[in-house]
Design a protein around this motif. Structure first.
Motif, PDB file in Angstrom:
ATOM      1  N   ALA A  12      23.216  44.540  48.863  1.00  0.00           N
ATOM      2  CA  ALA A  12      23.794  45.624  48.061  1.00  0.00           C
ATOM      3  C   ALA A  12      25.165  45.221  47.514  1.00  0.00           C
ATOM      4  O   ALA A  12      25.478  45.479  46.347  1.00  0.00           O
ATOM      5  N   ASP A  13      25.979  44.565  48.357  1.00  0.00           N
ATOM      6  CA  ASP A  13      27.296  44.121  47.910  1.00  0.00           C
ATOM      7  C   ASP A  13      27.177  43.028  46.847  1.00  0.00           C
ATOM      8  O   ASP A  13      27.941  43.004  45.876  1.00  0.00           O
ATOM      9  N   GLN A  14      26.220  42.132  47.005  1.00  0.00           N
ATOM     10  CA  GLN A  14      26.004  41.086  46.007  1.00  0.00           C
ATOM     11  C   GLN A  14      25.559  41.685  44.673  1.00  0.00           C
ATOM     12  O   GLN A  14      26.023  41.269  43.613  1.00  0.00           O
ATOM     13  N   LYS A  15      24.684  42.680  44.746  1.00  0.00           N
ATOM     14  CA  LYS A  15      24.229  43.359  43.518  1.00  0.00           C
ATOM     15  C   LYS A  15      25.407  44.087  42.864  1.00  0.00           C
ATOM     16  O   LYS A  15      25.587  44.031  41.644  1.00  0.00           O
ATOM     17  N   TRP A  16      26.221  44.757  43.673  1.00  0.00           N
ATOM     18  CA  TRP A  16      27.392  45.467  43.159  1.00  0.00           C
ATOM     19  C   TRP A  16      28.341  44.495  42.470  1.00  0.00           C
ATOM     20  O   TRP A  16      28.863  44.786  41.390  1.00  0.00           O
ATOM     21  N   LEU A  17      28.567  43.324  43.082  1.00  0.00           N
ATOM     22  CA  LEU A  17      29.446  42.327  42.476  1.00  0.00           C
ATOM     23  C   LEU A  17      28.878  41.847  41.140  1.00  0.00           C
ATOM     24  O   LEU A  17      29.630  41.625  40.192  1.00  0.00           O
ATOM     25  N   GLY A  18      27.568  41.730  41.040  1.00  0.00           N
ATOM     26  CA  GLY A  18      26.940  41.365  39.769  1.00  0.00           C
ATOM     27  C   GLY A  18      27.231  42.394  38.689  1.00  0.00           C
ATOM     28  O   GLY A  18      27.514  42.052  37.534  1.00  0.00           O
ATOM     29  N   VAL A  19      27.188  43.665  39.057  1.00  0.00           N
ATOM     30  CA  VAL A  19      27.514  44.743  38.109  1.00  0.00           C
ATOM     31  C   VAL A  19      28.985  44.663  37.708  1.00  0.00           C
ATOM     32  O   VAL A  19      29.330  44.814  36.531  1.00  0.00           O
ATOM     33  N   VAL A  20      29.851  44.390  38.675  1.00  0.00           N
ATOM     34  CA  VAL A  20      31.285  44.249  38.391  1.00  0.00           C
ATOM     35  C   VAL A  20      31.510  43.104  37.409  1.00  0.00           C
ATOM     36  O   VAL A  20      32.265  43.242  36.439  1.00  0.00           O
ATOM     37  N   LYS A  21      30.854  41.971  37.627  1.00  0.00           N
ATOM     38  CA  LYS A  21      30.994  40.828  36.719  1.00  0.00           C
ATOM     39  C   LYS A  21      30.585  41.209  35.299  1.00  0.00           C
ATOM     40  O   LYS A  21      31.253  40.838  34.326  1.00  0.00           O
ATOM     41  N   SER A  22      29.498  41.970  35.171  1.00  0.00           N
ATOM     42  CA  SER A  22      29.046  42.423  33.851  1.00  0.00           C
ATOM     43  C   SER A  22      30.069  43.351  33.207  1.00  0.00           C
ATOM     44  O   SER A  22      30.351  43.249  32.012  1.00  0.00           O
ATOM     45  N   MET A  23      30.626  44.261  34.004  1.00  0.00           N
ATOM     46  CA  MET A  23      31.629  45.190  33.486  1.00  0.00           C
ATOM     47  C   MET A  23      32.856  44.440  32.992  1.00  0.00           C
ATOM     48  O   MET A  23      33.389  44.746  31.914  1.00  0.00           O
ATOM     49  N   VAL A  24      33.299  43.458  33.762  1.00  0.00           N
ATOM     50  CA  VAL A  24      34.480  42.677  33.374  1.00  0.00           C
ATOM     51  C   VAL A  24      34.186  41.885  32.105  1.00  0.00           C
ATOM     52  O   VAL A  24      35.020  41.798  31.205  1.00  0.00           O
ATOM     53  N   ALA A  25      32.983  41.337  32.001  1.00  0.00           N
ATOM     54  CA  ALA A  25      32.596  40.595  30.794  1.00  0.00           C
ATOM     55  C   ALA A  25      32.606  41.493  29.563  1.00  0.00           C
ATOM     56  O   ALA A  25      32.897  41.034  28.456  1.00  0.00           O
ATOM     57  N   VAL A  71      36.338  45.165  48.047  1.00  0.00           N
ATOM     58  CA  VAL A  71      37.639  44.729  47.529  1.00  0.00           C
ATOM     59  C   VAL A  71      37.787  43.232  47.775  1.00  0.00           C
ATOM     60  O   VAL A  71      38.175  42.472  46.880  1.00  0.00           O
ATOM     61  N   ASP A  72      37.443  42.815  48.984  1.00  0.00           N
ATOM     62  CA  ASP A  72      37.533  41.394  49.331  1.00  0.00           C
ATOM     63  C   ASP A  72      36.613  40.551  48.462  1.00  0.00           C
ATOM     64  O   ASP A  72      36.980  39.451  48.035  1.00  0.00           O
ATOM     65  N   LEU A  73      35.414  41.059  48.171  1.00  0.00           N
ATOM     66  CA  LEU A  73      34.481  40.335  47.288  1.00  0.00           C
ATOM     67  C   LEU A  73      35.071  40.146  45.898  1.00  0.00           C
ATOM     68  O   LEU A  73      35.013  39.056  45.332  1.00  0.00           O
ATOM     69  N   VAL A  74      35.626  41.218  45.342  1.00  0.00           N
ATOM     70  CA  VAL A  74      36.198  41.140  43.994  1.00  0.00           C
ATOM     71  C   VAL A  74      37.422  40.225  43.987  1.00  0.00           C
ATOM     72  O   VAL A  74      37.595  39.430  43.061  1.00  0.00           O
ATOM     73  N   LYS A  75      38.250  40.317  45.015  1.00  0.00           N
ATOM     74  CA  LYS A  75      39.428  39.445  45.083  1.00  0.00           C
ATOM     75  C   LYS A  75      39.013  37.981  45.126  1.00  0.00           C
ATOM     76  O   LYS A  75      39.580  37.149  44.405  1.00  0.00           O
ATOM     77  N   ASP A  76      38.023  37.664  45.928  1.00  0.00           N
ATOM     78  CA  ASP A  76      37.552  36.286  46.038  1.00  0.00           C
ATOM     79  C   ASP A  76      36.962  35.807  44.721  1.00  0.00           C
ATOM     80  O   ASP A  76      37.335  34.751  44.201  1.00  0.00           O
ATOM     81  N   TRP A  77      36.068  36.591  44.138  1.00  0.00           N
ATOM     82  CA  TRP A  77      35.453  36.214  42.868  1.00  0.00           C
ATOM     83  C   TRP A  77      36.498  36.144  41.756  1.00  0.00           C
ATOM     84  O   TRP A  77      36.542  35.186  40.989  1.00  0.00           O
ATOM     85  N   GLY A  78      37.350  37.156  41.662  1.00  0.00           N
ATOM     86  CA  GLY A  78      38.348  37.211  40.597  1.00  0.00           C
ATOM     87  C   GLY A  78      39.287  36.024  40.614  1.00  0.00           C
ATOM     88  O   GLY A  78      39.593  35.429  39.579  1.00  0.00           O
ATOM     89  N   THR A  79      39.744  35.663  41.791  1.00  0.00           N
ATOM     90  CA  THR A  79      40.644  34.518  41.922  1.00  0.00           C
ATOM     91  C   THR A  79      39.951  33.238  41.467  1.00  0.00           C
ATOM     92  O   THR A  79      40.527  32.438  40.719  1.00  0.00           O
ATOM     93  N   LYS A  80      38.707  33.061  41.889  1.00  0.00           N
ATOM     94  CA  LYS A  80      37.957  31.862  41.505  1.00  0.00           C
ATOM     95  C   LYS A  80      37.634  31.846  40.013  1.00  0.00           C
ATOM     96  O   LYS A  80      37.511  30.782  39.418  1.00  0.00           O
ATOM     97  N   ALA A  81      37.495  33.030  39.409  1.00  0.00           N
ATOM     98  CA  ALA A  81      37.138  33.129  37.991  1.00  0.00           C
ATOM     99  C   ALA A  81      38.368  33.133  37.076  1.00  0.00           C
ATOM    100  O   ALA A  81      38.235  33.306  35.865  1.00  0.00           O
ATOM    101  N   GLY A  82      39.572  32.977  37.642  1.00  0.00           N
ATOM    102  CA  GLY A  82      40.773  32.889  36.818  1.00  0.00           C
ATOM    103  C   GLY A  82      41.454  34.213  36.537  1.00  0.00           C
ATOM    104  O   GLY A  82      42.166  34.350  35.543  1.00  0.00           O
ATOM    105  N   TYR A  83      41.256  35.195  37.401  1.00  0.00           N
ATOM    106  CA  TYR A  83      41.889  36.501  37.226  1.00  0.00           C
ATOM    107  C   TYR A  83      42.986  36.705  38.254  1.00  0.00           C
ATOM    108  O   TYR A  83      42.917  36.208  39.373  1.00  0.00           O
ATOM    109  N   SER A  84      43.984  37.469  37.863  1.00  0.00           N
ATOM    110  CA  SER A  84      44.968  37.979  38.800  1.00  0.00           C
ATOM    111  C   SER A  84      44.414  39.321  39.263  1.00  0.00           C
ATOM    112  O   SER A  84      43.994  40.144  38.447  1.00  0.00           O
ATOM    113  N   VAL A  85      44.383  39.542  40.559  1.00  0.00           N
ATOM    114  CA  VAL A  85      43.764  40.748  41.112  1.00  0.00           C
ATOM    115  C   VAL A  85      44.833  41.593  41.796  1.00  0.00           C
ATOM    116  O   VAL A  85      45.525  41.129  42.690  1.00  0.00           O
ATOM    117  N   THR A  86      44.968  42.838  41.347  1.00  0.00           N
ATOM    118  CA  THR A  86      45.911  43.779  41.934  1.00  0.00           C
ATOM    119  C   THR A  86      45.120  44.933  42.534  1.00  0.00           C
ATOM    120  O   THR A  86      44.285  45.529  41.855  1.00  0.00           O
TER     121      THR A  86
END
Length: 89
Positions: free
Chosen positions: A25-38, A52-67
């Motif tokens: 469920a968290d992986q699917k949610w992160l996929g939706v978040v990635k689509s929203m950000v795109a 939150v931890d998932l988005v922070k990890d993905w965002g940092t790796k994808a070149g985003y600053s996460v607040t």
């Protein structure tokens, strides 16, 4: 006694390994978040610290600053491209 300690050690190792992996469920949610950000949506909300931890990890790796800001109902996460952050300074 040694057998019991070995079994307990294996169970603890498996438990910690399983906890580190996000649920389906968290992986699917992160996929939706990635689509929203795109699509340009840069503010995400969630009630779950694990997400939150998932988005922070993905965002940092994808070149985003996460607040992250704690709200009454959970967390608000703001994603900004690191290049945009550098330009705004």
């Amino acid at each position: 006694m040694k057998k019991t300690a070995l079994i307990l050690g294996l169970l603890l190792t498996f438990s910690f390994g399983a906890m580190a992996e996000p649920s389906q469920a968290d992986q699917k949610w992160l996929g939706v978040v990635k689509s929203m950000v795109a699509e340009g949506k840069t503010t995400i909300t969630t009630p779950a610290q694990a997400r939150v931890d998932l988005v922070k990890d993905w965002g940092t790796k994808a070149g985003y600053s996460v607040t992250v800001v704690k709200t009454d109902v959970g967390y608000s996460i703001q994603l900004t491209r690191k290049a945009e952050v550098a330009l705004n300074k």
